[in-house]
Design a protein around this motif. Structure first.
Motif, mmCIF file in Angstrom:
data_model
loop_
_atom_site.group_PDB
_atom_site.id
_atom_site.type_symbol
_atom_site.label_atom_id
_atom_site.label_comp_id
_atom_site.label_asym_id
_atom_site.label_seq_id
_atom_site.Cartn_x
_atom_site.Cartn_y
_atom_site.Cartn_z
ATOM 1 N N GLY A 177 -44.726 -32.644 80.292
ATOM 2 C CA GLY A 177 -44.851 -32.909 81.723
ATOM 3 C C GLY A 177 -46.034 -33.771 82.089
ATOM 4 O O GLY A 177 -46.360 -33.934 83.272
ATOM 5 N N GLY A 178 -46.686 -34.363 81.093
ATOM 6 C CA GLY A 178 -47.835 -35.227 81.331
ATOM 7 C C GLY A 178 -48.662 -35.339 80.071
ATOM 8 O O GLY A 178 -48.391 -34.676 79.060
ATOM 9 N N SER A 197 -33.074 -32.116 81.151
ATOM 10 C CA SER A 197 -33.491 -30.866 81.784
ATOM 11 C C SER A 197 -34.696 -30.241 81.091
ATOM 12 O O SER A 197 -35.391 -29.410 81.675
ATOM 13 N N ILE A 198 -34.952 -30.654 79.856
ATOM 14 C CA ILE A 198 -36.090 -30.106 79.120
ATOM 15 C C ILE A 198 -37.383 -30.879 79.380
ATOM 16 O O ILE A 198 -38.460 -30.444 78.957
ATOM 17 N N HIS A 199 -37.302 -31.993 80.084
ATOM 18 C CA HIS A 199 -38.520 -32.750 80.393
ATOM 19 C C HIS A 199 -39.492 -31.857 81.163
ATOM 20 O O HIS A 199 -39.155 -31.289 82.199
ATOM 21 N N GLY A 200 -40.692 -31.733 80.635
ATOM 22 C CA GLY A 200 -41.693 -30.875 81.255
ATOM 23 C C GLY A 200 -41.518 -29.399 80.969
ATOM 24 O O GLY A 200 -42.331 -28.584 81.408
ATOM 25 N N LYS A 201 -40.453 -29.029 80.223
ATOM 26 C CA LYS A 201 -40.144 -27.611 79.998
ATOM 27 C C LYS A 201 -39.978 -27.270 78.519
ATOM 28 O O LYS A 201 -39.415 -26.235 78.177
ATOM 29 N N TRP A 202 -40.453 -28.138 77.644
ATOM 30 C CA TRP A 202 -40.335 -27.867 76.208
ATOM 31 C C TRP A 202 -41.172 -26.643 75.859
ATOM 32 O O TRP A 202 -42.312 -26.504 76.312
ATOM 33 N N GLY A 203 -40.599 -25.771 75.067
ATOM 34 C CA GLY A 203 -41.284 -24.532 74.730
ATOM 35 C C GLY A 203 -41.089 -23.453 75.761
ATOM 36 O O GLY A 203 -41.619 -22.342 75.608
ATOM 37 N N VAL A 204 -40.325 -23.733 76.806
ATOM 38 C CA VAL A 204 -40.009 -22.757 77.849
ATOM 39 C C VAL A 204 -38.495 -22.634 77.991
ATOM 40 O O VAL A 204 -37.914 -21.568 77.796
ATOM 41 N N LEU A 205 -37.840 -23.744 78.341
ATOM 42 C CA LEU A 205 -36.394 -23.727 78.564
ATOM 43 C C LEU A 205 -35.627 -23.391 77.296
ATOM 44 O O LEU A 205 -34.683 -22.587 77.322
ATOM 45 N N ASP A 206 -36.019 -23.975 76.178
ATOM 46 C CA ASP A 206 -35.285 -23.762 74.931
ATOM 47 C C ASP A 206 -35.337 -22.295 74.490
ATOM 48 O O ASP A 206 -34.325 -21.718 74.075
ATOM 49 N N ILE A 207 -36.508 -21.677 74.594
ATOM 50 C CA ILE A 207 -36.614 -20.298 74.120
ATOM 51 C C ILE A 207 -35.987 -19.307 75.099
ATOM 52 O O ILE A 207 -35.461 -18.269 74.704
ATOM 53 N N GLU A 208 -36.037 -19.616 76.391
ATOM 54 C CA GLU A 208 -35.352 -18.760 77.363
ATOM 55 C C GLU A 208 -33.845 -18.832 77.153
ATOM 56 O O GLU A 208 -33.143 -17.820 77.275
ATOM 57 N N GLU A 239 -41.874 -41.885 68.044
ATOM 58 C CA GLU A 239 -41.986 -40.719 68.922
ATOM 59 C C GLU A 239 -43.337 -40.644 69.625
ATOM 60 O O GLU A 239 -43.697 -39.581 70.138
ATOM 61 N N TYR A 240 -44.035 -41.748 69.700
ATOM 62 C CA TYR A 240 -45.440 -41.691 70.083
ATOM 63 C C TYR A 240 -45.669 -41.015 71.441
ATOM 64 O O TYR A 240 -46.653 -40.316 71.643
ATOM 65 N N TYR A 241 -44.764 -41.219 72.396
ATOM 66 C CA TYR A 241 -44.932 -40.651 73.735
ATOM 67 C C TYR A 241 -44.060 -39.415 73.963
ATOM 68 O O TYR A 241 -43.898 -38.976 75.106
ATOM 69 N N LEU A 242 -43.518 -38.854 72.901
ATOM 70 C CA LEU A 242 -42.601 -37.728 73.023
ATOM 71 C C LEU A 242 -43.238 -36.535 73.726
ATOM 72 O O LEU A 242 -42.659 -35.951 74.650
ATOM 73 N N CYS A 243 -44.428 -36.158 73.304
ATOM 74 C CA CYS A 243 -45.064 -34.961 73.859
ATOM 75 C C CYS A 243 -45.379 -35.120 75.346
ATOM 76 O O CYS A 243 -45.250 -34.157 76.116
ATOM 77 N N CYS A 251 -52.647 -32.621 81.887
ATOM 78 C CA CYS A 251 -52.256 -31.203 82.006
ATOM 79 C C CYS A 251 -52.603 -30.434 80.730
ATOM 80 O O CYS A 251 -51.736 -29.815 80.107
ATOM 81 N N GLU A 252 -53.884 -30.469 80.367
ATOM 82 C CA GLU A 252 -54.343 -29.776 79.165
ATOM 83 C C GLU A 252 -53.967 -28.297 79.152
ATOM 84 O O GLU A 252 -53.551 -27.779 78.099
ATOM 85 N N PRO A 253 -54.065 -27.566 80.273
ATOM 86 C CA PRO A 253 -53.681 -26.147 80.233
ATOM 87 C C PRO A 253 -52.232 -25.921 79.803
ATOM 88 O O PRO A 253 -51.936 -24.937 79.115
ATOM 89 N N VAL A 254 -51.340 -26.811 80.202
ATOM 90 C CA VAL A 254 -49.932 -26.680 79.805
ATOM 91 C C VAL A 254 -49.806 -26.883 78.301
ATOM 92 O O VAL A 254 -49.108 -26.115 77.610
#
Length: 662
Positions: free
Chosen positions: A562-563, A476-487, A553-557, A568-571
């Motif tokens: 989310g990309g 569920s955190i895929h694409g939402k790291w730094g958003v879902l966890d803190i909410e 962990e090379y592809y973790l971020c 998705c540099e702005p994200v």
């Protein structure tokens, strides 16, 4: 002494110095069962010895080597699987030079691999008939770029000190294990961009030995499909039956593979249980060789699952497909090892007492019997059991989408006090774990009692993305790291405040690595959610993190943002606290290792400088000799003392020095 005293101002005998020696940075870090003799050994962290790992005979309690040796490895950077014992001989990877050594008790370890500066060894399997031949995982850093670091299985010949490649081609290898007769070998492998709990496969091959040369036949895929299924943690029940876990149902459940030795390719993988259950069997494989299962016999295997954040011990019958729960008093169970001849050993960790090395056997009627292998516990007067606050599990439903968040809530507890002043709710410290694919377990940690015994509540947050609750929750955190966890952190505090458990106006937050990142994200995006934060080696620049991530962990971020950066540099920028220092108003205490290669100390020093330029409140504590994670007792003590003093000062509590007993 008044029994009615404001929360957070209680005096406690649980000092930072004693806690640092007893914290989860100390203690057993791996259990070892000698398959030839069924004797038990373990490796143990020694914070008071600069964080080295010792190897210990569980029966005598004696170290096998002196302080000159350190049984650790950095394979996959997180290590694990640094030692094994076969027929009384210890084989281990020595961190200081990277070589593999063998040692009999009382003898100086002898190197069995050549001098090297680029190879790391881990996860050893000794051939049962030819013990001078050892298969293990090697991580080769001849070319240090993460995409060009190579991993493969090798054979070590301990007689002539040679290392020969056995299997290569996949990006990662783990869990090489010989069948009891030595005729077959099984292993786990996986490929970029996956992590082993997302997608992995299990392979099987025949073994031939000519002279002192070990070779294998064509491998057969036992289970697992790339990007679809994660099959992991393989081991042997008998010469033709492998057991492992597989998450094809959405939860890692027990599976088996039964084959005809004359034709392994005709074997069949199938679930052990008639119907899958919604429990996660086994933790994520951040560390090598931390098995969550062990063979009792050719037909019975002990497995550990997670249910509501607690460990559950089961015995599975491979033939009947039945499962039997074994009653224990443990909140967390790990490091299972089985000899296949009636014994499984493990580390049991209660919610209200210290860890215990345990043995599981079956009596004449087939009933499970648990026995402690640890010496009787002697209570430390500086860590009295009457002060222990045990975690209360909650599955919270959070707005706005009714998602679930799993937490452990620790209420304030101190036998010298009846509570806070009338109508008062306690201040709360929220722990956000690292990973983010990880889980904060409910076993006793004195670091938490350090807070609760002083009148604080503590929340351990298993936010969306945590492991132990199935694939859908983890992803569920895929694409939402730094958003879902803190909410999840913010909404949890608000909900527990409404229920009367905590005072949301006096909430502080801390965490390490990914947890430290969450603290910094809160500071830049939810600046009023918490009164203060303490990131431990917290991530701050996603782009720079991506550039220094190691192979594992090379592809973790990419997945968590989310990309890719290019996509998705702005994200990436929006979720990198380093770009938003001007938004930080929440007081911060930054705790940072000077030798951290993931988050350079200079980056955090600069962040503090910018905050102070804007008249913000920020301090930094640098720890010499520490990297991305604490290993020294002196570090842990300072961390606890500085955090307590900092948070008390921010909240205006009287107990600004941590409430130590004079």
């Amino acid at each position: 002494m008044s029994r009615i005293t404001p929360y957070g101002n209680w005096t406690s005998p649980i000092s930072a110095q004693v806690v640092a020696a007893q914290s989860h940075f100390a203690g057993i870090e791996e259990v070892i069962l000698d398959p030839a003799t069924s004797k038990v050994y373990f490796t143990q962290k020694r914070p008071e010895e600069n964080g080295r790992s010792a190897a210990v005979d569980a029966f005598t309690g004696q170290d096998i080597f002196d302080q000159a040796w350190d049984a650790r490895t950095h394979v996959h950077e997180y290590g694990g699987g640094a030692a094994t014992v076969f027929d009384g001989v210890l084989y281990f990877s020595h961190l200081r030079d990277g070589r593999v050594y063998k040692a009999n008790k009382g003898n100086i370890p002898v190197a069995i691999t050549p001098v090297n500066t680029v190879q790391r060894f881990a996860d050893f399997a000794v051939h049962p008939k030819q013990p001078d031949l050892i298969v293990c995982t090697v991580e080769d850093h001849t070319d240090p770029h993460p995409l060009r670091v190579s991993t493969y299985l090798v054979v070590i010949n301990s007689e002539n000190m040679t290392v020969s490649k056995l299997v290569e081609g996949a990006d990662f290898y783990a869990c090489a294990r010989f069948s009891p007769d030595g005729e077959f070998i099984v292993w786990q492998q996986w490929h970029h961009p996956e992590l082993p709990w997302q997608s992995a496969e299990i392979m099987l091959a025949s073994v031939t030995i000519e002279g002192k040369e070990l070779n294998i036949g064509n491998p057969v895929q036992v289970a697992g499909k790339t990007e679809v299924v994660a099959a992991q943690d393989p081991n042997w029940a008998s010469n033709n039956t492998i057991f492992f876990t597989c998450d094809i149902s959405g939860y890692h459940n027990p599976w088996k593979f039964v084959f005809d030795p004359a034709d392994p390719a005709a074997g069949k993988a199938s679930p052990i249980l008639r119907e899958p259950i919604k429990e996660e069997f086994g933790p994520p494989q951040w560390f090598l060789s931390r098995h969550s299962s062990g063979a009792l016999s050719e037909t019975k295997v002990a497995f550990v699952s997670f249910f509501e954040g607690r460990s559950v011990l089961y015995i599975c019958d491979l033939v009947l497909g039945t499962i039997r729960k074994v009653a224990t008093s443990f909140a967390h169970i790990q490091f299972l090892r089985g000899d296949g001849r009636g014994k499984v050993v493990m580390l049991g960790q209660p919610a209200d007492a210290g860890e215990i090395l345990m043995e599981l056997t079956l009596d004449g009627d087939g009933n499970p019997q648990m026995k402690s292998l640890s010496p009787p516990a002697v209570e430390n007067p500086s860590l009295p059991s009457s002060f222990i606050s045990t975690g209360q599990y909650f599955a919270l439903t959070l707005p706005p989408d009714n998602r679930t968040c799993h937490i452990n809530y620790y209420p304030p507890k101190n036998p010298n006090y009846d509570g806070g002043v009338p109508g008062e709710k306690p201040p709360v410290v929220v722990l956000i774990h690292g990973g983010p694919f990880y889980m904060e377990t409910a076993n006793l940690e004195w670091t938490k009692q350090f807070w609760t015994s002083r009148g604080w509540a503590q929340i351990d947050l298993n936010y969306g993305g945590s492991t132990g609750f199935g694939r859908a929750f983890r992803e569920s955190i895929h694409g939402k790291w730094g958003v879902l966890d803190i909410e999840d952190a913010h909404q949890t505090v608000l909900q527990l405040d409404a229920l009367g458990y905590v005072d949301a106006r006096r909430a502080v937050v801390h965490g390490s690595s990914a947890g430290g990142y969450a603290v910094l994200q809160i500071a830049t995006t939810l600046p009023t959610a918490f009164q203060a934060g303490a990131p431990h080696y917290g991530l701050s620049d996603m782009r720079k993190l991506d550039e220094v991530l190691h192979k594992f962990e090379y592809y973790l971020c990419d997945r968590l943002m989310g990309g890719t950066w290019e996509e998705c540099e702005p994200v990436w920028r929006a979720r990198s606290p380093i770009y938003h220092v001007d938004k930080i108003t929440m007081p911060l205490l930054i705790l940072q290792g000077e030798e951290d290669t993931v988050i350079p100390a200079e980056q955090m020093i600069e962040m503090v400088r910018k905050i102070k330029e804007r008249k913000g409140k920020a301090d930094i504590v640098l720890f010499p000799g520490e990297g991305h994670g604490w290993r020294k007792a002196s570090t842990m003590r300072t961390v606890l003392e500085r955090e307590m003093s900092f948070f008390n000062k921010v909240l205006g509590l009287e107990n600004t020095h941590g409430g130590e007993v004079a």
